[in-house]
Design a protein around this motif. Structure first.
Motif, short mmCIF file in Angstrom:
data_model
loop_
_atom_site.label_atom_id
_atom_site.label_comp_id
_atom_site.label_asym_id
_atom_site.label_seq_id
_atom_site.Cartn_x
_atom_site.Cartn_y
_atom_site.Cartn_z
N ARG A 13 0.86 -1.18 0.00
CA ARG A 13 0.00 0.00 0.00
C ARG A 13 0.90 1.24 0.00
O ARG A 13 1.75 1.39 0.87
CB ARG A 13 -0.91 -0.01 1.24
N TYR A 15 1.51 5.40 -0.07
CA TYR A 15 0.89 6.62 0.43
C TYR A 15 1.58 7.86 -0.12
O TYR A 15 2.73 7.82 -0.57
CB TYR A 15 0.92 6.64 1.97
N SER A 16 0.80 8.94 -0.06
CA SER A 16 1.28 10.27 -0.44
C SER A 16 1.95 10.21 -1.82
O SER A 16 1.41 9.58 -2.74
CB SER A 16 2.16 10.77 0.70
N VAL A 17 3.10 10.80 -2.00
CA VAL A 17 3.66 10.89 -3.36
C VAL A 17 4.08 9.55 -3.93
O VAL A 17 4.28 9.42 -5.14
CB VAL A 17 4.86 11.85 -3.43
N LEU A 52 12.74 10.47 1.67
CA LEU A 52 11.36 10.43 2.15
C LEU A 52 11.25 9.73 3.50
O LEU A 52 10.21 9.77 4.15
CB LEU A 52 10.45 9.73 1.14
N GLU A 53 12.33 9.09 3.92
CA GLU A 53 12.40 8.41 5.22
C GLU A 53 11.10 7.67 5.52
O GLU A 53 10.40 7.98 6.47
CB GLU A 53 12.70 9.42 6.32
N LEU A 55 8.05 5.45 6.62
CA LEU A 55 7.60 4.65 7.76
C LEU A 55 7.00 3.37 7.18
O LEU A 55 6.25 3.42 6.20
CB LEU A 55 6.53 5.43 8.52
N ALA A 57 4.93 -0.37 7.74
CA ALA A 57 4.04 -1.16 8.60
C ALA A 57 3.69 -2.45 7.86
O ALA A 57 3.40 -2.42 6.66
CB ALA A 57 2.78 -0.39 8.93
N ILE A 78 4.92 4.66 4.01
CA ILE A 78 4.36 5.99 4.26
C ILE A 78 5.50 7.00 4.37
O ILE A 78 6.31 6.92 5.30
CB ILE A 78 3.57 5.98 5.60
N PRO A 79 5.60 7.93 3.44
CA PRO A 79 6.65 8.95 3.57
C PRO A 79 6.48 9.74 4.87
O PRO A 79 5.36 10.07 5.27
CB PRO A 79 6.41 9.86 2.35
N SER A 80 7.60 10.05 5.52
CA SER A 80 7.53 10.81 6.77
C SER A 80 7.20 12.26 6.49
O SER A 80 7.60 12.83 5.47
CB SER A 80 8.87 10.75 7.49
N VAL A 81 6.47 12.85 7.40
CA VAL A 81 6.23 14.29 7.37
C VAL A 81 6.51 14.84 8.75
O VAL A 81 6.58 14.09 9.74
CB VAL A 81 4.80 14.63 6.92
N GLN B 235 10.27 16.05 0.01
CA GLN B 235 9.22 16.39 0.96
C GLN B 235 8.67 17.79 0.69
O GLN B 235 7.46 18.00 0.68
CB GLN B 235 9.74 16.27 2.39
N TYR B 240 4.54 17.75 0.72
CA TYR B 240 3.75 18.85 1.29
C TYR B 240 2.94 19.55 0.21
O TYR B 240 1.83 20.03 0.46
CB TYR B 240 4.67 19.86 1.98
N TYR B 243 -0.01 16.93 -0.70
CA TYR B 243 -0.81 16.35 0.39
C TYR B 243 -0.87 17.23 1.62
O TYR B 243 -1.70 17.01 2.49
CB TYR B 243 -0.27 14.96 0.75
N MET B 251 0.47 8.60 8.90
CA MET B 251 1.70 8.39 9.68
C MET B 251 1.39 8.33 11.18
O MET B 251 1.81 7.41 11.88
CB MET B 251 2.68 9.52 9.39
N GLU B 277 -4.56 11.35 1.59
CA GLU B 277 -4.77 10.79 0.26
C GLU B 277 -6.24 10.94 -0.16
O GLU B 277 -6.55 11.35 -1.28
CB GLU B 277 -4.36 9.31 0.25
#
Lengths: 84, 566
Positions: A13, A15-17, A52-53, A55, A57, A78-81, B235, B240, B243, B251, B277
């Motif tokens: 799965r 996520y984001s970009v 993107l570090e 995460l 799961a 999941i890219p970190s933010v 990022q 950013y 999203y 996260m 998303e």
């Protein structure tokens, strides 16, 4: 993706970009991996930018790149933010 | 540069030279220095002895991406201590273009008891009657002021929440697209402005008037390095931009720290439905703006304009903290409902974090069931109409807990926590506990750090580092979103400061500025009556395990007490 011989099928799965692949949105990928594959192998296979570090799961439990993957596992990347 | 002092008691607006001790301060650092110099720490926050200061950060004025933030400060009616609350919009930029080092609002109410508007242009400043603006929401306030002056004015204003002295009232700044929604939200500073009967400030300057540079070549070189870093980092150039902060939903949920049903759980079963998303896809399909700059010149554009099913704007912006506090914290899984709650709070001029936390407490008390969108919207409607129930919510989570008899209240120093449960993200818990600002999402989040967030070891040191850096950025007027670029090159911030001012600061400047700021803030709080007992999370968070990680907040108190004194 397919591999010769026995495989473990993993649903990834994104996520984001990471969903933005070749001009379209791709939320999920089904990957056939060699037995013994770990989460980090998928990160490298998908050429995910280390900046993107991400995460990780596996089956909704936090994981590391060393976490082994079994047939039927769900791997979230999941890219970190930094914050809101 | 000048200091502009608006005195509501005397109905005057006068310019002064910048006091020598203030010259090297901006933003949050200036707020701290100013409060120690001019505000009696024991004063009534809503009385005539409290003052507000509008302080652009040190780098503001050049339209350098993400570096034009405005800090507003004063003694907080919510916490009883020091409060700095910063925001985007155009206020900081316009103040510097008007050559204002800072703007002080003091005294009040005016001798005739009426409301005022402060108008500032290149020829001077004056207080005008604002009777026609009283009672207006911020959308109507903006429309009326733009109609009266012109569409390029800057505006900082309070909504009905500030007029009614709600403790969740903020001060809202307009952006370059004429949305009056960029709010200095936290700590009830809108009520301070309301107590002085100042409804709005108009900054009338259209032409660019960038401040002089001590070393233009050095500044330009550092600016280019900074912009290149922003453009090259995925990022700031992608995550950013597409999203926004809503990317945090997945996260934080994965880390077991998203507030759910009044902080009773750390994972929300419907997180996917309110995720960045989902919001991105909905908003794009409806024709909203998925990437929107809250400040002129920002290339990250982490904000958004969220459209409803009919394609019309439902709210701007829709961001993570609000999604957490008005979504999962209420058991609400519909982004459109969150957007409507958010939009009401925006129009009233309220902090969505404390308001959302208060709604969570109200749901736990049975005022509406968790997950009941209609119930939450109805209660927000009571806030709009100022009913007794609405005023309980508008007083913030701490007040709501006291009135409604709820012990599970997520506050520190009476201020609601943002959307990170400190039992799962313990470094952020240390920040909530020990920041002089109270529980605050801008004081030093640690979720990005590559650590085991539920292990108490090392969290205090991590929090201290992040708190110093954030206090530094908030003194520069720099957004946390740009921090990843600054972090790549420790010389970047000193080079920008030296290019602008010629001060010759060294590589440790940012953290030193941040540490000094926090020590000043603690000095103010001590004089206002704060003790180490105020630097604690609520006791229930040390006893009640957070599912599903089954963890309590267990960073030792001795580490909290030593954090800023070590």
């Amino acid at each position: 993706m397919t591999a010769e011989g026995p495989v473990v099928r993993v649903t990834v799965r994104l996520y984001s970009v990471l969903r933005h692949r070749e001009g379209r949105i791709v939320d999920r990928l089904a990957l056939d991996l060699p037995p013994g594959s770990r989460a980090g192998d998928v990160v490298r296979l998908l050429a995910i930018d280390p900046r993107l570090e991400p995460l990780l799961a596996v089956n909704d439990e936090l994981a590391t790149e060393a976490t082994p993957l079994a047939d039927g596992d769900r791997l979230a990347i999941i890219p970190s933010v930094a914050g809101g | 540069m000048k200091v502009l002092r608006a005195n509501l008691t005397h109905d005057t607006a006068t310019y002064e030279d910048v006091p020598e001790p203030w010259r090297r301060y901006g933003g949050r650092a200036l707020v701290a220095r100013f409060l120690l110099d001019e505000v009696p720490p024991a004063c009534d926050p809503l009385g005539p002895h409290n003052k507000l200061i509008f302080a652009p950060g040190l780098l503001v004025g050049h339209m350098l991406s993400s570096c034009d933030r405005i800090s507003v400060g004063g003694k907080s009616p919510l916490t009883g201590g020091i409060k700095e609350s910063n925001a985007g919009g155009t206020t900081g930029l316009k103040m510097v273009w008007l050559r204002l080092h800072s703007l002080i609002v003091e005294g009040g109410p005016p001798p005739d008891g009426g409301w005022r508007l402060l108008y500032i242009d290149e020829n001077g400043a004056r207080l005008e009657d604002a009777a026609d603006l009283v009672g207006l929401g911020l959308k109507d306030t903006a429309a009326r002021l733009i109609d009266r002056y012109h569409k390029k004015i800057g505006i900082s204003a309070i909504g009905p929440a500030g007029e009614r002295l709600y403790q969740t009232a903020g001060i809202t700044h307009i952006d370059q697209d004429r949305n009056l929604t960029r709010i200095s939200a936290r700590g009830g500073l809108g009520a301070v402005m309301g107590s002085k009967r100042l409804k709005a400030i108009v900054f009338d300057v259209s032409r660019s008037n960038r401040p002089p540079l001590a070393d233009p070549d050095a500044f330009r070189d550092a600016s280019k390095r900074y912009l290149r870093a922003l453009q090259e980092h995925p990022q700031t150039s992608q995550v950013y931009t597409f999203y926004g902060t809503a990317a945090m939903v997945k996260m934080c949920n994965s880390l077991g720290g998203i507030p759910t049903r009044n902080f009773s759980a750390g994972q929300f079963e419907d997180a996917e439905r309110i995720s960045g998303e989902t919001i991105h896809d909905l908003n794009q399909a409806r024709g909203g703006e998925v990437a929107h700059a809250c400040m002129p010149g920002c290339i990250i554009r982490c904000s958004n304009i969220y459209a409803g099913p009919d394609g019309e704007t439902l709210v701007t912006p829709l961001e993570y903290e609000t999604i957490g506090l008005m979504g999962s914290n209420l058991g609400i899984n519909d982004p459109d409902v969150i957007a409507r709650l958010n939009d009401t709070a925006n129009d009233l001029g309220m902090d969505t974090i404390d308001t959302g936390a208060a709604l969570g407490v109200a749901a736990e008390a049975g005022l509406f069931p968790f997950g009941d969108a209609a119930g939450a919207l109805a209660l927000m409607d009571e806030v709009r109409h100022g009913t007794p129930a609405g005023r309980i919510i508008a007083g913030g989570a701490a007040l709501a807990g006291k009135v409604l008899g709820i012990r599970r209240v997520p506050v520190v120093k009476n201020q609601a926590m943002s959307a990170y449960d400190p039992r799962a993200i313990k470094g952020t818990g240390v920040t909530y506990a020990t920041s002089p600002q109270g529980a605050d999402h801008t004081a030093g989040l640690t979720i990005r750090a590559n650590v085991n967030h539920i292990d108490p070891a090392g969290q205090a040191a991590l929090s201290r580092t992040v708190q110093y850096n954030m206090a530094g950025y908030d003194s520069l007027g720099a957004c946390t979103m740009g921090a990843s670029a600054f972090a790549l090159d420790p010389a970047m911030v000193p080079d920008l400061i030296n290019g602008q001012y010629g001060w010759g600061v060294g590589s440790g400047y940012l953290a030193e500025l941040g540490r000094e700021t926090i020590l000043l803030e603690r000095e103010f709080n001590r004089a206002a009556g704060f003790t180490p007992a105020d630097d604690r999370l609520p006791e229930w968070m040390t006893e009640e395990a957070l599912p599903p990680l089954d963890t309590v907040f267990d960073v030792p108190a001795v580490e909290l007490d030593a954090l800023h004194d070590g």
